[in-house]
Design a protein around this motif. Structure first.
Motif, PDB file in Angstrom:
ATOM      1  N   TYR A  26      26.563 123.576  89.230  1.00  0.00           N
ATOM      2  CA  TYR A  26      25.312 124.097  89.778  1.00  0.00           C
ATOM      3  C   TYR A  26      25.544 124.716  91.151  1.00  0.00           C
ATOM      4  CZ  TYR A  26      20.633 124.216  91.782  1.00  0.00           C
ATOM      5  OH  TYR A  26      19.479 124.630  92.397  1.00  0.00           O
ATOM      6  N   ASN A  27      26.246 123.976  92.008  1.00  0.00           N
ATOM      7  CA  ASN A  27      26.479 124.478  93.361  1.00  0.00           C
ATOM      8  C   ASN A  27      27.408 125.682  93.369  1.00  0.00           C
ATOM      9  OD1 ASN A  27      25.221 122.842  95.670  1.00  0.00           O
ATOM     10  ND2 ASN A  27      25.903 121.257  94.260  1.00  0.00           N
ATOM     11  N   ALA A  28      28.407 125.666  92.504  1.00  0.00           N
ATOM     12  CA  ALA A  28      29.388 126.748  92.508  1.00  0.00           C
ATOM     13  C   ALA A  28      28.876 128.002  91.840  1.00  0.00           C
ATOM     14  CB  ALA A  28      30.673 126.285  91.809  1.00  0.00           C
ATOM     15  N   MET A  29      28.046 127.867  90.823  1.00  0.00           N
ATOM     16  CA  MET A  29      27.684 129.030  90.023  1.00  0.00           C
ATOM     17  C   MET A  29      26.198 129.383  90.051  1.00  0.00           C
ATOM     18  SD  MET A  29      30.036 128.679  86.596  1.00  0.00           S
ATOM     19  CE  MET A  29      29.578 130.337  86.107  1.00  0.00           C
ATOM     20  N   ILE A  30      25.311 128.390  90.104  1.00  0.00           N
ATOM     21  CA  ILE A  30      23.890 128.643  89.845  1.00  0.00           C
ATOM     22  C   ILE A  30      23.027 128.585  91.099  1.00  0.00           C
ATOM     23  CG2 ILE A  30      21.888 127.878  88.506  1.00  0.00           C
ATOM     24  CD1 ILE A  30      23.873 126.686  86.485  1.00  0.00           C
ATOM     25  N   ALA A  31      23.348 127.712  92.043  1.00  0.00           N
ATOM     26  CA  ALA A  31      22.506 127.523  93.221  1.00  0.00           C
ATOM     27  C   ALA A  31      22.514 128.759  94.113  1.00  0.00           C
ATOM     28  CB  ALA A  31      22.981 126.310  94.012  1.00  0.00           C
ATOM     29  N   PRO A  32      21.386 129.120  94.715  1.00  0.00           N
ATOM     30  CA  PRO A  32      21.366 130.236  95.677  1.00  0.00           C
ATOM     31  C   PRO A  32      22.346 129.964  96.814  1.00  0.00           C
ATOM     32  CG  PRO A  32      19.129 129.577  95.097  1.00  0.00           C
ATOM     33  CD  PRO A  32      20.043 128.528  94.530  1.00  0.00           C
ATOM     34  N   ASN A  33      23.054 131.006  97.263  1.00  0.00           N
ATOM     35  CA  ASN A  33      24.068 130.798  98.303  1.00  0.00           C
ATOM     36  C   ASN A  33      24.044 131.908  99.354  1.00  0.00           C
ATOM     37  OD1 ASN A  33      26.162 129.433  99.586  1.00  0.00           O
ATOM     38  ND2 ASN A  33      27.744 130.594  98.508  1.00  0.00           N
ATOM     39  N   THR A  34      22.876 132.504  99.561  1.00  0.00           N
ATOM     40  CA  THR A  34      22.790 133.552 100.583  1.00  0.00           C
ATOM     41  C   THR A  34      22.235 132.985 101.882  1.00  0.00           C
ATOM     42  OG1 THR A  34      20.607 134.228  99.765  1.00  0.00           O
ATOM     43  CG2 THR A  34      22.531 135.420  98.922  1.00  0.00           C
ATOM     44  N   ASN A  35      22.572 133.638 102.993  1.00  0.00           N
ATOM     45  CA  ASN A  35      22.207 133.120 104.304  1.00  0.00           C
ATOM     46  C   ASN A  35      21.719 134.251 105.212  1.00  0.00           C
ATOM     47  OD1 ASN A  35      21.957 131.075 106.267  1.00  0.00           O
ATOM     48  ND2 ASN A  35      23.922 131.660 107.188  1.00  0.00           N
ATOM     49  N   PHE A  36      20.844 135.106 104.666  1.00  0.00           N
ATOM     50  CA  PHE A  36      20.274 136.179 105.482  1.00  0.00           C
ATOM     51  C   PHE A  36      18.793 136.310 105.144  1.00  0.00           C
ATOM     52  CE2 PHE A  36      22.513 137.949 101.799  1.00  0.00           C
ATOM     53  CZ  PHE A  36      21.508 138.634 101.125  1.00  0.00           C
ATOM     54  N   ASN A  37      18.026 136.915 106.049  1.00  0.00           N
ATOM     55  CA  ASN A  37      16.571 136.974 105.906  1.00  0.00           C
ATOM     56  C   ASN A  37      16.074 138.239 105.217  1.00  0.00           C
ATOM     57  OD1 ASN A  37      16.112 134.462 107.192  1.00  0.00           O
ATOM     58  ND2 ASN A  37      16.342 135.431 109.212  1.00  0.00           N
ATOM     59  N   ASN A  38      16.855 139.320 105.291  1.00  0.00           N
ATOM     60  CA  ASN A  38      16.446 140.559 104.634  1.00  0.00           C
ATOM     61  C   ASN A  38      16.479 140.397 103.119  1.00  0.00           C
ATOM     62  OD1 ASN A  38      16.191 141.781 107.121  1.00  0.00           O
ATOM     63  ND2 ASN A  38      18.267 142.600 107.104  1.00  0.00           N
ATOM     64  N   ASP A  39      15.881 141.323 102.415  1.00  0.00           N
ATOM     65  CA  ASP A  39      15.875 141.252 100.956  1.00  0.00           C
ATOM     66  C   ASP A  39      17.265 141.460 100.372  1.00  0.00           C
ATOM     67  OD1 ASP A  39      13.163 140.786 100.870  1.00  0.00           O
ATOM     68  OD2 ASP A  39      12.637 142.908 100.699  1.00  0.00           O
ATOM     69  N   GLU A  40      18.091 142.234 101.069  1.00  0.00           N
ATOM     70  CA  GLU A  40      19.432 142.493 100.564  1.00  0.00           C
ATOM     71  C   GLU A  40      20.381 142.841 101.702  1.00  0.00           C
ATOM     72  OE1 GLU A  40      18.258 145.402  97.697  1.00  0.00           O
ATOM     73  OE2 GLU A  40      18.564 147.084  99.081  1.00  0.00           O
ATOM     74  N   ASN A  80      41.482 140.848  91.937  1.00  0.00           N
ATOM     75  CA  ASN A  80      41.030 142.011  91.160  1.00  0.00           C
ATOM     76  C   ASN A  80      39.805 142.643  91.834  1.00  0.00           C
ATOM     77  OD1 ASN A  80      40.955 143.867  89.042  1.00  0.00           O
ATOM     78  ND2 ASN A  80      39.614 142.558  87.808  1.00  0.00           N
ATOM     79  N   LEU A  81      40.010 143.094  93.094  1.00  0.00           N
ATOM     80  CA  LEU A  81      38.909 143.682  93.855  1.00  0.00           C
ATOM     81  C   LEU A  81      38.564 145.064  93.333  1.00  0.00           C
ATOM     82  CD1 LEU A  81      40.006 142.844  97.523  1.00  0.00           C
ATOM     83  CD2 LEU A  81      38.656 141.448  95.962  1.00  0.00           C
ATOM     84  N   LYS A  82      37.310 145.471  93.518  1.00  0.00           N
ATOM     85  CA  LYS A  82      36.849 146.817  93.194  1.00  0.00           C
ATOM     86  C   LYS A  82      36.361 147.482  94.473  1.00  0.00           C
ATOM     87  CE  LYS A  82      37.473 146.181  88.773  1.00  0.00           C
ATOM     88  NZ  LYS A  82      38.568 146.863  88.057  1.00  0.00           N
ATOM     89  N   ALA A  83      36.779 148.720  94.696  1.00  0.00           N
ATOM     90  CA  ALA A  83      36.354 149.448  95.895  1.00  0.00           C
ATOM     91  C   ALA A  83      34.945 149.997  95.701  1.00  0.00           C
ATOM     92  CB  ALA A  83      37.319 150.585  96.195  1.00  0.00           C
ATOM     93  N   GLY A  84      34.193 150.062  96.798  1.00  0.00           N
ATOM     94  CA  GLY A  84      32.858 150.640  96.726  1.00  0.00           C
ATOM     95  C   GLY A  84      31.898 149.987  97.688  1.00  0.00           C
ATOM     96  N   ARG A  85      30.633 150.331  97.510  1.00  0.00           N
ATOM     97  CA  ARG A  85      29.531 149.754  98.297  1.00  0.00           C
ATOM     98  C   ARG A  85      28.720 148.878  97.356  1.00  0.00           C
ATOM     99  NH1 ARG A  85      24.004 152.264  98.956  1.00  0.00           N
ATOM    100  NH2 ARG A  85      23.036 151.377 100.822  1.00  0.00           N
ATOM    101  N   PHE A  86      28.524 147.623  97.744  1.00  0.00           N
ATOM    102  CA  PHE A  86      27.919 146.660  96.838  1.00  0.00           C
ATOM    103  C   PHE A  86      26.764 145.937  97.523  1.00  0.00           C
ATOM    104  CE2 PHE A  86      32.420 147.075  95.816  1.00  0.00           C
ATOM    105  CZ  PHE A  86      32.363 147.477  94.489  1.00  0.00           C
ATOM    106  N   VAL A  87      25.752 145.590  96.724  1.00  0.00           N
ATOM    107  CA  VAL A  87      24.577 144.920  97.259  1.00  0.00           C
ATOM    108  C   VAL A  87      24.616 143.439  96.920  1.00  0.00           C
ATOM    109  CG1 VAL A  87      23.167 145.356  95.186  1.00  0.00           C
ATOM    110  CG2 VAL A  87      22.048 144.990  97.415  1.00  0.00           C
ATOM    111  N   ILE A  88      24.150 142.624  97.867  1.00  0.00           N
ATOM    112  CA  ILE A  88      23.933 141.192  97.651  1.00  0.00           C
ATOM    113  C   ILE A  88      22.460 140.943  97.955  1.00  0.00           C
ATOM    114  CG2 ILE A  88      24.522 138.847  98.370  1.00  0.00           C
ATOM    115  CD1 ILE A  88      27.235 139.945  99.273  1.00  0.00           C
ATOM    116  N   LYS A  89      21.737 140.453  96.963  1.00  0.00           N
ATOM    117  CA  LYS A  89      20.303 140.238  97.143  1.00  0.00           C
ATOM    118  C   LYS A  89      20.025 138.791  97.558  1.00  0.00           C
ATOM    119  CE  LYS A  89      18.965 143.885  93.926  1.00  0.00           C
ATOM    120  NZ  LYS A  89      18.187 144.263  92.736  1.00  0.00           N
ATOM    121  N   LYS A  90      18.992 138.650  98.371  1.00  0.00           N
ATOM    122  CA  LYS A  90      18.623 137.327  98.862  1.00  0.00           C
ATOM    123  C   LYS A  90      18.367 136.380  97.695  1.00  0.00           C
ATOM    124  CE  LYS A  90      15.343 135.043 101.960  1.00  0.00           C
ATOM    125  NZ  LYS A  90      14.153 135.234 102.847  1.00  0.00           N
ATOM    126  N   GLY A  91      18.946 135.172  97.766  1.00  0.00           N
ATOM    127  CA  GLY A  91      18.762 134.169  96.725  1.00  0.00           C
ATOM    128  C   GLY A  91      19.771 134.242  95.605  1.00  0.00           C
TER     129      GLY A  91
END
Length: 347
Positions: A26-40, A80-91
């Motif tokens: 749960y903690n590793a895969m399912i639980a929210p793990n973001t720490n910012f206030n913006n939406d993304e 196996n990193l991928k180059a680019g610009r990626f979004v992380i959404k809150k939660g």
């Protein structure tokens, strides 16, 4: 009885292990793990980045970076990193984040206008995508590319039509250049090509004249009239006598580097350069700056009139006074010269 106790103990241990495993999953895969206030939030991954580089961007965005590390390694993202610009959404959970930064490359919108040279354009682009200016300059001025595409180093800037475009952040220098060639071909549709032919100019000549018109005036409303003056001069074989071309010619000389010419003087008219349109008839060999689309369209749809001259309007700065005769032009020009002198602008 003793066997039953053993079985109960084994079952209890199993439940504890299962509970711990479930808690870990749960903690590793399912639980929210973001720490910012913006939406993304966004991260940018270059082709040369390692997981350590990505981790530096991720750490301030996540509550538990260690849990993320463990899942990233288990899912083989670390190698196996991928180059680019990626979004992380809150939660988002760790699993969601890894899926996003592995496969959801999001385009960026880039824009450019009013660039004076290929070098300055490359500098402008290099801060918007993951391509350095040196590499951009190299591919944009490559002799083979220019020859096969129908450009020269003098006309190359005309291939880049100022506008806003969507690119992937990790677009290569070659990818940017080749995409802009396609945009150029799209811009020069059948209608614009036919208009250029009708006024007796090639695409390169239209772009060159548009660059002069744009440097003369940023006012879209009067650009067609200015273009009309130059077309009248071309028609009768009169030199263009365009002050912006003298500035351009001067800026190519060592003594004018890092200077700003606010007032064109007679000495500038003596500069020996193919861009000196007082000394040489016809259009110069290439663009003196990047014209806006308004200036390009102004040349293609230039105003039909009998004006042969124009001078800056001292009473309406940014605009011009037009004249049909040299006598009237001299009156207008002297008025503006007096204004410059009153402002202490002598060079």
């Amino acid at each position: 009885m003793y066997l039953k106790k053993i079985l109960w103990a084994i079952a209890l241990v199993g439940l504890v292990v299962a509970a711990y495993f479930g808690f870990y999953v749960y903690n590793a895969m399912i639980a929210p793990n973001t720490n910012f206030n913006n939406d993304e939030a966004y991260i940018f991954v270059s082709k040369s980045d390692t997981y350590k580089d990505v981790r530096v961007q991720l750490e301030p965005l996540l509550k538990d970076i260690d849990n993320f590390d463990a899942l990233a390694e288990r899912k083989k993202y670390t190698t196996n990193l991928k180059a680019g610009r990626f979004v992380i959404k809150k939660g988002m959970s760790n699993n969601d984040i890894i899926n996003s930064i592995r496969s959801n490359n999001i385009p960026v919108k880039i824009s450019f206008n009013n660039q004076e040279s290929i070098e300055k354009l490359a500098g402008r682009i290099s801060v918007q995508i993951d391509a350095d200016s040196t590499s951009l300059i190299a591919v944009m001025t490559d002799d083979t590319f220019l020859k096969t595409s129908g450009f020269t180093k003098q006309t190359a800037l005309g291939m880049y039509i100022p506008n806003s475009y969507e690119f992937f952040w990790n677009t290569s220098p070659e990818g940017f250049r080749d995409r802009m060639l396609k945009e150029y071909a799209s811009f020069w549709n059948g209608s614009r090509t036919a208009k250029a032919k009708a006024i007796g100019l090639t695409r390169d000549q239209v772009m060159t004249l548009a660059s002069i018109v744009h440097e003369e005036s940023k006012q879209a409303s009067e650009q067609p009239r200015i273009a009309g003056v130059y077309m009248n001069r071309i028609r009768i074989g009169m030199p263009l006598q365009a002050d912006p071309t003298l500035r351009f010619a001067a800026y190519q000389l060592p003594e004018y580097k890092n200077t700003v010419i606010k007032r064109v003087l007679n000495k500038h008219k003596e500069i020996k350069s193919p861009y000196n349109t007082y000394m040489n008839a016809g259009l110069p060999p290439g663009l003196i700056a990047m014209p806006d689309i308004s200036a390009i369209n102004a040349v293609l749809n230039y105003e039909k009139h009998n004006y042969l001259y124009f001078a800056a309007n001292a009473k309406k700065l940014g605009f011009h006074k037009f004249a049909k005769t040299l006598t009237q032009h001299n009156v207008n020009a002297r008025e503006y010269q007096r204004y410059l002198s009153s402002q202490g602008i002598n060079k």
